[in-house]
Write a protein that holds these residues in place. Sequence first.
Motif, PDB file in Angstrom:
ATOM      1  N   GLN A   8       5.600   4.966  13.955  1.00 20.89           N
ATOM      2  CA  GLN A   8       4.273   5.196  13.414  1.00 20.89           C
ATOM      3  C   GLN A   8       3.226   5.240  14.523  1.00 20.89           C
ATOM      4  O   GLN A   8       3.563   5.187  15.711  1.00 20.89           O
ATOM      5  CB  GLN A   8       3.926   4.100  12.411  1.00 20.89           C
ATOM      6  CG  GLN A   8       3.934   2.693  12.989  1.00 20.89           C
ATOM      7  CD  GLN A   8       3.724   1.637  11.911  1.00 20.89           C
ATOM      8  OE1 GLN A   8       4.041   1.843  10.749  1.00 20.89           O
ATOM      9  NE2 GLN A   8       3.174   0.508  12.301  1.00 20.89           N
ATOM     10  N   THR A   9       1.964   5.337  14.109  1.00 20.43           N
ATOM     11  CA  THR A   9       0.853   5.409  15.046  1.00 20.43           C
ATOM     12  C   THR A   9       0.952   4.286  16.081  1.00 20.43           C
ATOM     13  O   THR A   9       1.132   3.121  15.733  1.00 20.43           O
ATOM     14  CB  THR A   9      -0.484   5.283  14.297  1.00 20.43           C
ATOM     15  OG1 THR A   9      -0.534   6.274  13.270  1.00 20.43           O
ATOM     16  CG2 THR A   9      -1.649   5.487  15.250  1.00 20.43           C
ATOM     17  N   TYR A  61       8.929   2.664   3.959  1.00 24.66           N
ATOM     18  CA  TYR A  61       9.742   3.556   4.786  1.00 24.66           C
ATOM     19  C   TYR A  61      10.920   2.838   5.431  1.00 24.66           C
ATOM     20  O   TYR A  61      11.981   3.434   5.642  1.00 24.66           O
ATOM     21  CB  TYR A  61       8.881   4.193   5.879  1.00 24.66           C
ATOM     22  CG  TYR A  61       7.901   5.222   5.384  1.00 24.66           C
ATOM     23  CD1 TYR A  61       8.322   6.517   5.080  1.00 24.66           C
ATOM     24  CD2 TYR A  61       6.552   4.922   5.220  1.00 24.66           C
ATOM     25  CE1 TYR A  61       7.425   7.480   4.632  1.00 24.66           C
ATOM     26  CE2 TYR A  61       5.652   5.874   4.780  1.00 24.66           C
ATOM     27  CZ  TYR A  61       6.093   7.158   4.483  1.00 24.66           C
ATOM     28  OH  TYR A  61       5.202   8.096   4.035  1.00 24.66           O
ATOM     29  N   ASP A  82       2.765   8.408   6.555  1.00 26.37           N
ATOM     30  CA  ASP A  82       1.442   7.902   6.209  1.00 26.37           C
ATOM     31  C   ASP A  82       0.663   7.457   7.443  1.00 26.37           C
ATOM     32  O   ASP A  82      -0.569   7.443   7.438  1.00 26.37           O
ATOM     33  CB  ASP A  82       1.553   6.727   5.230  1.00 26.37           C
ATOM     34  CG  ASP A  82       2.046   7.171   3.866  1.00 26.37           C
ATOM     35  OD1 ASP A  82       1.736   8.304   3.460  1.00 26.37           O
ATOM     36  OD2 ASP A  82       2.771   6.389   3.211  1.00 26.37           O
ATOM     37  N   HIS A  83       1.392   7.078   8.475  1.00 28.44           N
ATOM     38  CA  HIS A  83       0.772   6.645   9.737  1.00 28.44           C
ATOM     39  C   HIS A  83       1.550   7.299  10.876  1.00 28.44           C
ATOM     40  O   HIS A  83       2.324   6.643  11.573  1.00 28.44           O
ATOM     41  CB  HIS A  83       0.808   5.115   9.853  1.00 28.44           C
ATOM     42  CG  HIS A  83       0.190   4.409   8.682  1.00 28.44           C
ATOM     43  ND1 HIS A  83      -1.172   4.338   8.484  1.00 28.44           N
ATOM     44  CD2 HIS A  83       0.761   3.785   7.616  1.00 28.44           C
ATOM     45  CE1 HIS A  83      -1.420   3.683   7.364  1.00 28.44           C
ATOM     46  NE2 HIS A  83      -0.278   3.335   6.813  1.00 28.44           N
ATOM     47  N   LYS A  84       1.316   8.572  11.056  1.00 30.12           N
ATOM     48  CA  LYS A  84       2.128   9.370  11.983  1.00 30.12           C
ATOM     49  C   LYS A  84       1.838   9.033  13.441  1.00 30.12           C
ATOM     50  O   LYS A  84       0.673   8.863  13.826  1.00 30.12           O
ATOM     51  CB  LYS A  84       1.856  10.857  11.745  1.00 30.12           C
ATOM     52  CG  LYS A  84       2.183  11.325  10.338  1.00 30.12           C
ATOM     53  CD  LYS A  84       1.702  12.745  10.091  1.00 30.12           C
ATOM     54  CE  LYS A  84       1.952  13.148   8.639  1.00 30.12           C
ATOM     55  NZ  LYS A  84       1.446  14.496   8.326  1.00 30.12           N
ATOM     56  N   HIS A 122      11.165   3.787  10.924  1.00 28.55           N
ATOM     57  CA  HIS A 122      10.260   4.933  10.997  1.00 28.55           C
ATOM     58  C   HIS A 122       9.148   4.623  12.001  1.00 28.55           C
ATOM     59  O   HIS A 122       8.413   3.644  11.836  1.00 28.55           O
ATOM     60  CB  HIS A 122       9.673   5.238   9.619  1.00 28.55           C
ATOM     61  CG  HIS A 122      10.670   5.830   8.677  1.00 28.55           C
ATOM     62  ND1 HIS A 122      11.750   5.137   8.199  1.00 28.55           N
ATOM     63  CD2 HIS A 122      10.744   7.079   8.125  1.00 28.55           C
ATOM     64  CE1 HIS A 122      12.453   5.926   7.393  1.00 28.55           C
ATOM     65  NE2 HIS A 122      11.866   7.100   7.335  1.00 28.55           N
ATOM     66  N   ASN A 161       7.014   7.813  10.108  1.00 32.63           N
ATOM     67  CA  ASN A 161       6.206   7.300   9.001  1.00 32.63           C
ATOM     68  C   ASN A 161       5.134   8.357   8.713  1.00 32.63           C
ATOM     69  O   ASN A 161       4.226   8.566   9.521  1.00 32.63           O
ATOM     70  CB  ASN A 161       5.560   5.965   9.399  1.00 32.63           C
ATOM     71  CG  ASN A 161       4.739   5.345   8.275  1.00 32.63           C
ATOM     72  OD1 ASN A 161       4.030   6.036   7.551  1.00 32.63           O
ATOM     73  ND2 ASN A 161       4.827   4.029   8.151  1.00 32.63           N
TER      74      ASN A 161
END
Length: 254
Positions: free
Chosen positions: A7-8, A236, A52-54, A5, A50
Amino acid sequence: MSEKHLQTGDDLPSYNEKLRLFAMRFCPYAERSVLVLNAKKIQYDLVFINLDHKPEWVFNFSPKGTVPALEYEQGKAIFDSNIINVYLDEKYPEVSLQSSDPLRRAQDKMLVEQFAGAQSAYYTAAFNAQALQPNMAENYHKGLELLQKEIEARGTKFLHGDEPGLVDYTIWPFLERFEALPLLGKAEFAIDKSKYEVLTNYMDSMKNVPAVKSYALAAETHAKFTESRIKGDANYNMLDSSAVCCMRPRKKKE
């Protein structure tokens, strides 16, 4: 296909001139669109996010950063599983997943709407158990009973007919996850075959549908992810082999 996934801070993967679905591996709404793409045998890329931390760029495809989002042309996307799936069915009509009868299409939509109560009860039971009310388990089973009666009334292997259709692929991702509830200590949410024989037979048939079989996860896997999310550290990447192989073993406590 990577199960990682993004993430940021992660870069947007390069565009490969085909449909691209932004999803989350454990999201039932994203699964709806994956199943439709699979059923129609459309070539597509899958990018997991992700939630939660896109990654910053996901908002270019989905204004609220939600999944699924379908990039149908480079830099252009539509979002929401219902919108995406109707679009796909109309854009690629070779394998039609909706009835040609307007009344049946309306009945399918009403069934999905009526089943929403069971979905809501599932989310509370799985992720917010302290908020559970006695009527929620009752509403959950009302949804299952409604679905079973509809399967019986239609007299076909699947809700759509002899082959699954959009209504089946819309409801299935939640049935898949419902089986994890007893593993999470919610025995009152079990789908007892003695009570739900028709429904469990339907579920067994869905599990063997190629579009479903290639993407489905076991109840134990859903339970494991749910537990990690409840603890505030959603895992994830638990299915990503590269992440697993690089994990350092924990030291044993003395």
